[in-house]
Design an enzyme around this catalytic site. Structure first.
Site, PDB file in Angstrom:
ATOM      1  N   GLY A 122     -27.085  -3.280  19.763  1.00  0.00           N
ATOM      2  CA  GLY A 122     -27.655  -4.564  19.649  1.00  0.00           C
ATOM      3  C   GLY A 122     -26.824  -5.725  20.031  1.00  0.00           C
ATOM      4  O   GLY A 122     -25.532  -5.626  20.042  1.00  0.00           O
ATOM      5  N   GLY A 188       2.389   2.808   7.178  1.00  0.00           N
ATOM      6  CA  GLY A 188       1.479   2.201   6.227  1.00  0.00           C
ATOM      7  C   GLY A 188       1.326   2.529   4.982  1.00  0.00           C
ATOM      8  O   GLY A 188       0.664   3.687   4.740  1.00  0.00           O
ATOM      9  N   GLY A 190      -0.496   1.244   2.770  1.00  0.00           N
ATOM     10  CA  GLY A 190      -1.688   0.283   2.082  1.00  0.00           C
ATOM     11  C   GLY A 190      -2.722   1.236   1.546  1.00  0.00           C
ATOM     12  O   GLY A 190      -2.220   2.589   1.190  1.00  0.00           O
ATOM     13  N   GLU A 211       6.458   2.158   5.429  1.00  0.00           N
ATOM     14  CA  GLU A 211       6.158   0.846   5.225  1.00  0.00           C
ATOM     15  C   GLU A 211       6.934  -0.214   5.855  1.00  0.00           C
ATOM     16  O   GLU A 211       7.842  -0.266   5.227  1.00  0.00           O
ATOM     17  CB  GLU A 211       5.772   0.759   3.807  1.00  0.00           C
ATOM     18  N   VAL A 245       8.035   0.958  12.074  1.00  0.00           N
ATOM     19  CA  VAL A 245       7.885   1.600  13.487  1.00  0.00           C
ATOM     20  C   VAL A 245       7.904   1.000  14.557  1.00  0.00           C
ATOM     21  O   VAL A 245       7.120   0.062  15.144  1.00  0.00           O
ATOM     22  CB  VAL A 245       6.591   2.513  13.192  1.00  0.00           C
ATOM     23  N   VAL A 281      -2.580   1.297   9.534  1.00  0.00           N
ATOM     24  CA  VAL A 281      -1.805  -0.195   9.552  1.00  0.00           C
ATOM     25  C   VAL A 281      -2.833  -1.187   9.403  1.00  0.00           C
ATOM     26  O   VAL A 281      -2.769  -2.424   9.913  1.00  0.00           O
ATOM     27  CB  VAL A 281      -1.018  -0.337  10.867  1.00  0.00           C
ATOM     28  N   HIS A 455     -15.206   5.405 -29.575  1.00  0.00           N
ATOM     29  CA  HIS A 455     -14.009   5.874 -29.793  1.00  0.00           C
ATOM     30  C   HIS A 455     -14.176   7.626 -29.879  1.00  0.00           C
ATOM     31  O   HIS A 455     -15.105   8.054 -30.558  1.00  0.00           O
ATOM     32  CB  HIS A 455     -13.412   5.593 -31.232  1.00  0.00           C
TER      33      HIS A 455
END
Ligand code: FAD
Ligand code: NAD
Length: 485
Positions: A122, A188, A190, A211, A245, A281, A455
């Site tokens: 679209g 990365g 993350g 990282e 890197v 990344v 509990h």
């Protein structure tokens, strides 16, 4: 000119398909245009989340976790299994079955709610006109009263690490390995790096995560990130911080190819060799081919579609939701935006509360939080109380042999209103919902402390952390001495 549809939604990821279904429920004649196809070229609904994101990654996280438990934890509980082995192709096939079931489910929901599903791409023109190009047919112009844009996001690629089929991959490729690589590099640390790094680590790879930042998970509460880093290290993830890197080099031929990664850290230039490399990344908004020059929709300086708090773009009756607009790139955030926009079109007045978007990292233990971190509150000069409760003191956690982690709750020192909740522990993803609900109702820590929790449950950790914020957790000796009352 009469409208072909009341609402056209572009994109059938979680943001778009929620918007489309809610529009149809509200009585609007709705179409949803979606161009995603699976690896067999079959059109699929559900977007990144169902096909290449949330769901397939969790299918592999859950399978690999069960494998790890069988190997390492069952014996502690008196369960002897003999040698356990992982059938990775079967895990991948099962993951695909889960995905197929859910994407088929979205198709059934579209049908059941009367959403017209249009397979192809679209492109928005002026005045809510949408050029629809089917996968196998000529473009046609459709007129709508309202348009909702939900085209999602794609992985960021970095020049030092161009993808190479099956060797240097993004998250999509990392969900398709047919065997655990011997040495796996991840760029990365993350969310994706930690989740997919965990999957392949559990299945037998030596995983090194590079990282660039010096800090681990800076967006999480620093106490939680510190503990999580230690636990993930203990599981065998070699997480190297401050490692940027700068280059990759592919060596060898055929299935003997390896990749050498060059990175800079505080000691200078380093190199590591891997059998596979995942580039994780970040993701960027995806707007390719979406907007005709006369669409009237603007982008912000980072390439996201510009919207206001109600997800309205600069073009009249055109909205945008999900990863393509500001805010965290999370499926549930996009879903709520999609529903909000549908209801606003119908004249209702819902809002999305961006202060209570929960974040979850599905490592084991899981990391989940909502609201402010302690370091943010400190930087803002706020006065607050902290209640923490370790799972090592929780009966259910001990029974389940899942004692790592804690719940940390932060409340305003004056009003006692809950400002943030941070959980590192088993089922943190489920427990964080209690904090979100509490914060949505503007609860105080005292309110949570006065509520009865079943509990023995892990959730009692949330209860105890709330009591702890006032200095009177029951199952630990409180450092802060409350008054006599
Ligand atoms: P998408 O899901 O990207 O969907 C957009 C759809 O629009 C796609 O089908 C696309 O083909 C289609 N489209 C784009 N342009 C056009 C066009 N012009 N015409 C027609 N169709 C178009 N989030 C979580 O909350 N929890 C998780 O556990 C989680 N895990 C993840 C794991 C991985 C490995 C990855 C990569 C992501 C994960 N995410 C997770 C993020 C989540 O997948 C995204 O936030 C979410 O999918 C965004 O939804 P969306 O609807 O905005 O876009
Ligand atoms: P991220 O932003 O979470 O992490 C990317 C990391 O890569 C950052 O820490 C960054 O500093 C690092 N980095 C960037 N360039 C580097 C370089 N040259 N060398 C070394 N490190 C470098 O991005 P992601 O993990 O790719 O995830 C993308 C998005 O997908 C996230 O926004 C997340 O919201 C979403 N997601 C969510 C979930 C979840 O909710 N559980 C799971 C997966 C993905």
């Amino acid at each position: 000119m009469s409208n072909d549809y009341d609402v056209i939604v572009i994109g059938a990821g979680p943001a778009g398909y929620h918007a489309a279904i809610r529009c149809a429920q509200l009585g609007f004649k709705t179409a949803c245009i979606n161009k995603m196809r699976d690896k067999d070229n079959k059109p699929v609904l559900g977007g990144t989340c169902l096909n290449w994101g949330c769901i397939p990654s969790k299918a592999l996280l859950d399978a690999s976790h069960k494998f790890h438990e069988a190997q390492h934890d069952f014996a502690d509980m008196g369960i002897n299994t003999g040698k356990v082995s992982a059938d990775v192709p079967k895990m991948i096939a099962r993951k695909q079955e889960v995905v197929d079931g859910l994407t088929g489910g979205v198709a059934a929901l579209f049908q059941g709610n009367g959403v017209t599903s249009l397979e192809g791409s679209g492109r928005l023109h002026a005045n809510c006109q949408v050029a629809f190009t089917p996968h196998d047919g000529p473009e046609q112009m459709l007129q709508a009263a309202h348009v909702i844009l939900a085209p999602g996001s794609v992985p960021v690629d970095i020049p030092p690490a161009p993808l190479e089929d099956g060797l240097i991959v993004d998250s999509t490729g990392a969900l398709e390995f047919t065997a655990a690589p011997g040495r796996l590099g991840v760029i990365g640390a993350g969310v994706i790096g930690l989740e997919l790094g965990s999957v392949w680590n559990r299945l037998g790879s030596d995983v090194t995560v590079l990282e660039a930042l010096d800090e681990f998970l800076p967006m999480a509460d620093s106490r939680i990130s510190r503990d999580a880093q230690r636990m993930l290290k203990g599981q065998g993830l070699d997480i190297r911080l401050g490692a940027r890197v700068t280059a990759t080099e592919v060596k060898g031929r055929g299935n003997k190819k390896t990749v050498t990664v060059t990175y800079q850290d505080k000691d200078g230039e380093q190199q590591s060799e891997f059998d596979k490399l995942i580039v994780a990344v970040g993701r960027r908004p995806y707007t390719e081919g979406l907007l005709a020059p006369d669409s009237g929709v603007n982008l912000d300086e980072r390439g996201f579609l510009y919207v206001n708090d109600l997800c309205a773009t600069d073009a009249p009756n055109v909205y945008a939701v999900g990863d393509v607009v500001r805010g965290p790139m999370l499926a549930h955030k996009g879903m709520e935006e999609g529903v909000m926009v549908a209801e606003r079109i119908a004249g209702h007045k819902p809002l999305v509360n961006y202060d209570t978007v929960p974040s979850v990292i599905y490592t084991h233990p899981e990391i989940a939080w909502v609201g402010k971190t302690e370091q943010q509150l400190k930087a803002d000069g706020e006065n607050y109380n902290v209640g923490s409760f370790p799972f090592a003191a929780n009966g259910r956690a001990l029974a389940a042999n899942e004692t790592e982690g804690m719940v940390k709750l932060i409340a305003d020192a004056d009003s006692d209103r809950i400002l943030g909740v941070h959980v590192l522990g088993p089922q943190a993803s489920e427990m964080i919902a209690q904090a979100v609900i509490s914060m949505e109702f503007s609860a105080s820590a005292e309110d949570l402390g006065l509520i009865m929790f079943a509990h023995p449950t892990l959730s009692e950790g949330v209860h105890e952390a709330a009591l702890g914020a006032a200095g009177h957790a029951i199952h630990m000796v409180n450092r802060k001495k409350p008054g006599k009352k």
